[in-house]
Every structure is written in structure tokens, then in C-alpha cells.
Design a protein around this motif. Structure first.
Motif, short mmCIF file in Angstrom:
data_model
loop_
_atom_site.label_atom_id
_atom_site.label_comp_id
_atom_site.label_asym_id
_atom_site.label_seq_id
_atom_site.Cartn_x
_atom_site.Cartn_y
_atom_site.Cartn_z
N LEU A 30 47.16 4.14 -3.30
CA LEU A 30 48.45 4.06 -2.63
C LEU A 30 48.30 4.61 -1.33
O LEU A 30 48.75 4.04 -0.16
CB LEU A 30 49.48 4.44 -3.35
N HIS A 33 45.87 2.67 0.93
CA HIS A 33 46.67 1.49 1.46
C HIS A 33 47.85 1.99 2.38
O HIS A 33 47.74 1.24 3.51
CB HIS A 33 47.60 0.92 0.36
N GLU A 34 48.29 2.98 2.32
CA GLU A 34 49.23 3.48 3.29
C GLU A 34 48.65 3.69 4.64
O GLU A 34 49.08 3.52 5.88
CB GLU A 34 50.44 4.50 2.81
#
Length: 457
Positions: A30, A33-34
Motif C-alpha cells: 500500500l 502504491h501511495e
């Protein structure tokens, strides 16, 4: 037992660590991805910034060009304004010099007119000696009157151009104004065998300068006669409304071509008249008429169907109808009885000096003559005089200076001071002299003043 329990606890611990590891990997993914999204957003912002920077560069370049163009335009406007001011100043300077030239020219012309006028008067006094003398004197007198009128027009043009013309405003009857104009121009109509008709006028008054108002209509009547054939007709009529009157001067003369009607009131305009007609004037009269009309709050227009169709000039002036009856004032007529005077004549034009002295002696006066101001002052100190007649523009010591000096030294026995000059009177002249006569001097008027002046105590 203890070993078995220990292995079981380690086994349970490994099973408990499995979800924790999975969550960490999920968090790492995550995060990655961010991070990627943030990087993309940063890239988009950077790209947008680059685009906006390019746009700003174009806008700045455009604005810079506009500013430069505006700066150049402003410089051109400033230069044009300065040039316009310089041109206006130059034009005003030319106009002033032009007016000064006209004034000087008129004065110089009036100088030689003075002895001609005096000689004509002398010629008329002896007309019985020869049958042709009266006719010759008449010719000289009429031509001199024409020259005097032209000179007066030159002076009026100069005064109007410089704003120096002044009006003596008072209530005056319309009938009186037109009667004066008719009286001035009647000899011209008589000489050309023309018929002048003055239709009944409305009763009422104008407010203005009686002399200038008469000048309006005498100029129009003179023009009508000048440009109308022998035996032609000129008709004057008037129509009054509540607060204005329109006076029309109509003739059946040569008319005015359509292409010349717009500029007919311009200074020195001749409007393409035939050569023999154009030689009869300077083209000043109608311009003066227009200026005098406007100074009185009025206007002038003209109408003509074209060459050979005659002309109409319409003057509109403020008017007050139903004037109360005015008392009749008889003209001031000089008495026949001559009171001899001792006269000091100061005139630098020798011909004018000689002729005026001779005429004054013929009327019974004692005359002492001088040709300059200094000798005139000496003469006044050596003898006592009743009247001092002095030209204003004397060589060396002017007429003003002569009078001021004589008023200082003769304070207990002041004579009557009479000025003669080619210039019109001004305030300084009014303070110096008791009377002021414009050349060519009218002997009738001069003798009337001499005969009625109060003798020194």
C-alpha cells in the motif's frame, strides 16, 4: 514434559506470526502504491507547471510587446502634442503680427490722407472760382471716403483678430440703426442710379453698440449696391418674433455661385467675382459683419440661387418689441458765430500742418505751428494758447508726452487738448487729451470742438 510444552509453544508462536507478516507486506504494498501515486501527482504538477511557465512566458512576452508599443505611442503622442503646441503658438504669433501689420498699415495710410482731406476742404471753399472745381473736389472727396472706409475695415479686422474691439452697449431703436446705414450708403445708390427700398420696420429696440450695428447694415447695403448692376434694386425688410428680429437685405444683382457660398464670410474672400468687381474691395466687409453680429449675440446667413440670381443676407439679432416713445434729440449743430482762438498746432506732416493752419486761419483763428513735440512744448511755454492740436505719433517726443508735460507746467492755465492720429483712441489717450479725432480729420467736427471748448481761466 517441559520439552514437549516448549515445542508446542514455539509451534503456536509461529502460527501467530503468519498474519502479522501478511499485514506488513500489505502495508508495504500500500505504501509503495501511495508513493507511486504521489510521484505521479508530482510529475503531473511538474508537467503542468512547465506548461504554465511556458504560457506565462508567452503572456509576459506579449505584455512586454504591448508595453513597448504603448510606450512608443505615448512618446509619439507627446511629440505630436508638443508639435501642436508649437504650431499653435506659431500660428498665434503669425496672427498677432498680421494684426499688427494691418494696424500699422492703416495708420500709415491715414497719414497722407490727412493733407488730402484738408486740401479737398480748401478746394471746396473756392469752387466758385472755376466751374470744374466743384466736380473735381467731389471726385477727390468720394475717392478719399472710399479709402477711409477701406482703412477703417483694416483697423476693425486687426482689432477683432486681437480681441481689442469694444462695444458701447445701450438700447437703440432698430429704425435709427437702419436710418443711419441708409444715410451712409445713399450717395452710392444715387451714383449708380439704383433704387433702395426700406420697408416698414417693427417698433422695438436692439441692445448693442449703435455705431457697430449701423456698420452691419451699411456694409451689407454697400455690398448690395456694389454687386448690383446700374439701375438695380435693393430691398430692406424686417420681421420680429418674441425676442429676435430678422433683417433681410435683398438685391437683384450678380448673385453668388453655390461653390462660394460656404466661405463668403471668410476674411479676404472675393468669391470669384468678375475682375472689375473684385477690385472694389478687400474682402473684409462680410467677415466684419459676421463678427459684429456674433458679438451682439446674433448671426448672419445668406441665400442665393447662383450667379446672376441676386442675393439675400439675413441678420438675426436679439430684439425687444414695443419700445416706449423716445424723446427726440436734435443734432448738435455748430454755431455760426466764430469765437477766435489762439491755437498751437503740432503736426510733423508738413503738408497736413500747412493745410490745417490755413483752414483754421480762414476761420478767424490765430495759429502757431510746430513740427515736433519738443518745439511744441517750448512754444507753449513762450505764449498762452486756448487750444493745442497735436498729432499723437510725433518724432522724438510723442503727443502723449507733450500733453503730460504741458499739463505739468501749465497747471494754472490749461488749454483744450485735441489729438489727431491714425490710430483709434485707447485708455492712455483718453487720459491725456480732452478730445480725440481720427485721421483724416473732419474740419466740421474740429471747428465745432474749437468753437465750443471752454476757455482757460
Amino acid at each position: 514434559m517441559d520439552n514437549a510444552n516448549k515445542r508446542q509453544a514455539d509451534s503456536n508462536k509461529g502460527q501467530a506470526d503468519l498474519p502479522a507478516a501478511s499485514t506488513l507486506r500489505a502495508l508495504e504494498e500500500l505504501h509503495a502504491h501511495e508513493i507511486a501515486r504521489m510521484q505521479q501527482a508530482i510529475q503531473r504538477l511538474q508537467s503542468r507547471r512547465l506548461v504554465e511557465t511556458e504560457i506565462n512566458k508567452d503572456q509576459l512576452a506579449y505584455l512586454s510587446r504591448q508595453i513597448e508599443e504603448l510606450r512608443e505611442a505615448n512618446e509619439h503622442l507627446l511629440i505630436a502634442t508638443l508639435n501642436a503646441n508649437e504650431m499653435q503658438s506659431a500660428a498665434e504669433s503669425v496672427s498677432r503680427r498680421h494684426a499688427e501689420f494691418l494696424s500699422i498699415l492703416a495708420h500709415e495710410l491715414r497719414g497722407p490722407m490727412q493733407p488730402i482731406q484738408l486740401a479737398t476742404t480748401m478746394l471746396n471753399n473756392i469752387h466758385s472760382l472755376h466751374p470744374d472745381l466743384e466736380r473735381i473736389g467731389g471726385v477727390i472727396g468720394r475717392q478719399l471716403a472710399t479709402l477711409d472706409r477701406l482703412v477703417a475695415d483694416l483697423l476693425d479686422a486687426a482689432r477683432i483678430n486681437t480681441g481689442k474691439i469694444r462695444l458701447q452697449v445701450a438700447a437703440v431703436r432698430l429704425q435709427d440703426v437702419l436710418d443711419a446705414a441708409v444715410e451712409i450708403t445713399t450717395p452710392q445708390f444715387f451714383a449708380r442710379n439704383q433704387q433702395l427700398t426700406l420697408n416698414p420696420l417693427p417698433e422695438g429696440e436692439l441692445v448693442g453698440d449703435a455705431v457697430r450695428l449701423s456698420q452691419i447694415f451699411s456694409n451689407l447695403l454697400s455690398n448690395a449696391s456694389k454687386f448690383t448692376q446700374q439701375g438695380g434694386t435693393v430691398v430692406v425688410s424686417a420681421f420680429a418674433s418674441d425676442c429676435t428680429v430678422q433683417v433681410t437685405v435683398a438685391d437683384n444683382g450678380i448673385g453668388v455661385a453655390k461653390e462660394h457660398q460656404l466661405d463668403i464670410f471668410d476674411m479676404f474672400t472675393q468669391c470669384g467675382q468678375p475682375e472689375e468687381q473684385a477690385r472694389r474691395g478687400l474682402g473684409i466687409g462680410l467677415s466684419l459683419v459676421k463678427s459684429i453680429c456674433e458679438m451682439h449675440g446674433g448671426a448672419i446667413t445668406m441665400n442665393s440661387a447662383g450667379t446672376g440670381a441676386g442675393s439675400e443676407f439675413m441678420v438675426t439679432l436679439p430684439f425687444k418689441a414695443k419700445l416706449a416713445d423716445q424723446p427726440f434729440a436734435p443734432p448738435n449743430v455748430a454755431m455760426n458765430t466764430v469765437i477766435p482762438r489762439k491755437i498751437l498746432l503740432i503736426e510733423d506732416n508738413e503738408d497736413a500742418n500747412e493745410c490745417m493752419a490755413l483752414l483754421l486761419r480762414q476761420e478767424g483763428h490765430s495759429v502757431t505751428t510746430c513740427t515736433d513735440g519738443t518745439s511744441g512744448v517750448r512754444a507753449a511755454q513762450d505764449a498762452q494758447f486756448d487750444v493745442v492740436i497735436s498729432d499723437v505719433n510725433l518724432p522724438g517726443m510723442s503727443g502723449h508726452e507733450v500733453v503730460r508735460e504741458l499739463r505739468r507746467i501749465l497747471f494754472d492755465h490749461l488749454p483744450c487738448f485735441i489729438a489727431t492720429s491714425g490710430y483709434n483712441a485707447d485708455r492712455s489717450t483718453a487720459k491725456s487729451f480732452d478730445f480725440y479725432l481720427v485721421k483724416p480729420t473732419s474740419m466740421v467736427q474740429l471747428l465745432d470742438i474749437i468753437g465750443n471748448c471752454v476757455l482757460p481761466a
